[in-house]
Design a protein around this motif. Structure first.
Motif, short mmCIF file in Angstrom:
data_model
loop_
_atom_site.label_atom_id
_atom_site.label_comp_id
_atom_site.label_asym_id
_atom_site.label_seq_id
_atom_site.Cartn_x
_atom_site.Cartn_y
_atom_site.Cartn_z
N ALA A 6 82.95 54.57 73.48
CA ALA A 6 82.16 53.65 72.65
C ALA A 6 80.66 53.88 72.86
O ALA A 6 79.89 53.89 71.89
N THR A 7 80.25 54.07 74.11
CA THR A 7 78.84 54.34 74.40
C THR A 7 78.40 55.66 73.80
O THR A 7 77.30 55.77 73.24
N ARG A 8 79.25 56.66 73.95
CA ARG A 8 78.93 57.97 73.38
C ARG A 8 78.74 57.88 71.87
O ARG A 8 77.76 58.40 71.32
N LYS A 9 79.65 57.18 71.20
CA LYS A 9 79.60 57.09 69.75
C LYS A 9 78.36 56.29 69.31
O LYS A 9 77.68 56.66 68.34
N PHE A 10 78.07 55.20 70.01
CA PHE A 10 76.87 54.42 69.68
C PHE A 10 75.62 55.28 69.75
O PHE A 10 74.78 55.27 68.84
N ASN A 11 75.47 56.04 70.83
CA ASN A 11 74.27 56.86 70.98
C ASN A 11 74.21 57.99 69.98
O ASN A 11 73.13 58.33 69.49
N GLU A 12 75.33 58.57 69.64
CA GLU A 12 75.34 59.64 68.65
C GLU A 12 74.84 59.13 67.29
O GLU A 12 74.15 59.85 66.57
N ILE A 13 75.19 57.89 66.97
CA ILE A 13 74.81 57.33 65.67
C ILE A 13 73.39 56.77 65.70
O ILE A 13 72.56 57.09 64.84
N PHE A 14 73.08 55.93 66.71
CA PHE A 14 71.85 55.14 66.69
C PHE A 14 70.74 55.68 67.60
O PHE A 14 69.59 55.24 67.49
N ASN A 15 71.07 56.61 68.48
CA ASN A 15 70.06 57.22 69.36
C ASN A 15 70.19 58.74 69.33
O ASN A 15 70.45 59.37 70.37
N PRO A 16 70.06 59.37 68.17
CA PRO A 16 70.27 60.82 68.10
C PRO A 16 69.37 61.58 69.07
O PRO A 16 68.18 61.31 69.15
N GLY A 17 70.00 62.48 69.81
CA GLY A 17 69.25 63.30 70.75
C GLY A 17 69.21 62.76 72.17
O GLY A 17 68.93 63.51 73.11
N LEU A 18 69.52 61.47 72.36
CA LEU A 18 69.40 60.88 73.69
C LEU A 18 70.41 61.48 74.67
O LEU A 18 70.06 61.84 75.80
N LEU A 19 71.67 61.61 74.25
CA LEU A 19 72.68 62.16 75.16
C LEU A 19 72.38 63.61 75.49
O LEU A 19 72.55 64.04 76.64
N GLU A 20 71.91 64.36 74.50
CA GLU A 20 71.58 65.76 74.75
C GLU A 20 70.47 65.88 75.78
O GLU A 20 70.51 66.74 76.68
N GLU A 21 69.46 65.01 75.67
CA GLU A 21 68.35 65.03 76.62
C GLU A 21 68.82 64.62 78.01
O GLU A 21 68.38 65.20 79.03
N THR A 22 69.72 63.67 78.08
CA THR A 22 70.23 63.21 79.37
C THR A 22 71.07 64.29 80.03
O THR A 22 70.91 64.58 81.23
N PHE A 23 71.97 64.91 79.26
CA PHE A 23 72.81 65.96 79.84
C PHE A 23 72.01 67.20 80.23
O PHE A 23 72.38 67.91 81.16
N ALA A 24 70.89 67.43 79.54
CA ALA A 24 70.02 68.56 79.90
C ALA A 24 69.42 68.35 81.28
O ALA A 24 69.21 69.32 82.03
N VAL A 25 69.12 67.10 81.64
CA VAL A 25 68.61 66.80 82.97
C VAL A 25 69.62 67.23 84.03
O VAL A 25 69.28 67.83 85.06
N LEU A 26 70.89 66.94 83.76
CA LEU A 26 71.96 67.32 84.68
C LEU A 26 72.15 68.83 84.72
O LEU A 26 72.15 69.45 85.79
N LYS A 27 72.33 69.42 83.56
CA LYS A 27 72.64 70.84 83.47
C LYS A 27 71.54 71.71 84.07
O LYS A 27 71.81 72.68 84.78
N GLU A 28 70.30 71.34 83.80
CA GLU A 28 69.17 72.14 84.26
C GLU A 28 68.60 71.66 85.59
O GLU A 28 67.60 72.20 86.07
N GLN A 29 69.27 70.66 86.18
CA GLN A 29 68.84 70.11 87.46
C GLN A 29 67.34 69.76 87.46
O GLN A 29 66.58 70.11 88.37
N LYS A 30 66.94 69.07 86.39
CA LYS A 30 65.54 68.67 86.28
C LYS A 30 65.22 67.59 87.31
O LYS A 30 66.06 66.78 87.68
#
Length: 317
Positions: A6-30
């Motif tokens: 539900a959280t994933r779907k909400f962000n995909e619709i109403f916060n485009p780009g937020l999940l991608e930015e968050t996962f990039a922090v993890l993936k790139e160890q920012k």
């Protein structure tokens, strides 16, 4: 990092780009960095606490107000009309309900939001820091790992979100993407019911309000930690009245510790702190020694290598 559907779907619709930015922090160890004064840095380390200040007294005087004013401007324009039509096409009268909820909370968002600001730290800045941040925020940079920032939990009641740097034109484009997502996911949103849709719109507007800044600040690459005590109390926050810059004010102090049961993961100083950069000042060697000493007292390993002096040749007076 696990996010429910539900959280994933909400962000995909109403916060485009937020999940991608968050996962990039993890993936790139920012990592993140907190620019501040020597005095504030010393207090943070000694007391092992991070202060959250009211948004109305932050350095950028337009915190929260800028986002709310942008909402009013964009949502009264053509793209706002398209957004309203898309929502009303799912459930009539949804916009009036969302407007009523916004009216109920807008003043509270302005006056009862407490914020601490960090920036994404680039590895190229490890030895020098960021010149614009030295000029704006102080002479010490505390570089920290990302573990507490990306922990997904409601236990702490403190949340992190990347800032949106948007002009009126850019928010119009961003809203257009959201409207497209609503139209694509019309059946999904209809199945959730009107009350959920109203809540989703409210949460979208909240992010616009408390985490949107003028694009002139874009190079800060800020993530915002926020606390809303009028909505939910945190077991790890201590409220205190203080005087800062001659202004009496309430601050909320977050205890920096490792306490997963209360939603804090790896936030103790030895685990959290990656390095300290001493910014350009008249007495860099003295500052270096002082911070090495305090890290040693805090049982931080290899303290003398975790404090570095910026090599930017900037005059401070």
């Amino acid at each position: 990092m696990e996010i429910d559907e539900a959280t994933r779907k909400f962000n995909e619709i109403f916060n485009p780009g937020l999940l991608e930015e968050t996962f990039a922090v993890l993936k790139e160890q920012k990592r993140f960095v907190y620019y501040t004064s020597s005095d504030t840095a010393m207090k943070l380390l000694r007391n092992q606490e991070l202060w959250f200040r009211n948004a109305t007294v932050m350095n950028d005087f337009s915190e929260v107000s800028y986002g709310l004013e942008l909402i009013q401007s964009v949502f009264s324009g053509p793209e706002g009309k398209r957004f309203r039509e898309a929502v009303e096409g799912i459930f009539p009268d949804t916009i009036s309900k969302a407007d009523a909820l916004l009216s109920e909370w807008e003043r509270d968002w302005r006056l009862e939001t407490y914020i601490a600001c960090v920036s994404v730290h680039d590895r190229s800045e490890d030895q020098r820091g960021r010149l614009s941040m030295w000029r704006a925020y102080g002479d010490i940079a505390l570089v920290v790992n990302n573990t507490p920032m990306i922990a997904v939990t409601d236990l702490l009641a403190v949340y992190s979100v990347p800032v949106l740097y948007l002009s009126e034109r850019e928010l119009t484009g961003y809203l257009s993407n959201i409207t497209d997502n609503i139209l694509i996911n019309r059946s999904y949103l209809a199945d959730l019911g009107q009350s959920v849709l109203v809540t989703y719109i409210h949460n979208m507007l909240f992010r616009f309000a408390i985490a949107t800044k003028h694009p002139g600040f874009r190079e800060e690459n800020e993530w915002r930690l926020y606390y809303r005590p009028t909505e939910r109390q945190s077991p790890m926050m201590k409220k205190e009245a203080v005087v800062l810059n001659r202004v009496p004010q309430i601050v909320h102090k977050l205890q920096l510790t490792n306490d997963p049961e209360n939603g804090l993961y790896g936030a103790d100083i030895p685990s959290l702190l990656e390095r300290i950069i001493v910014g350009p000042n008249e007495y860099p060697y003295v500052s270096y020694g002082a911070f090495v000493d305090i890290l040693t007292d805090l049982k931080v390993e290899d303290a003398h290598n975790k404090v570095v002096v910026s090599d930017i040749p900037l005059r401070t007076s």
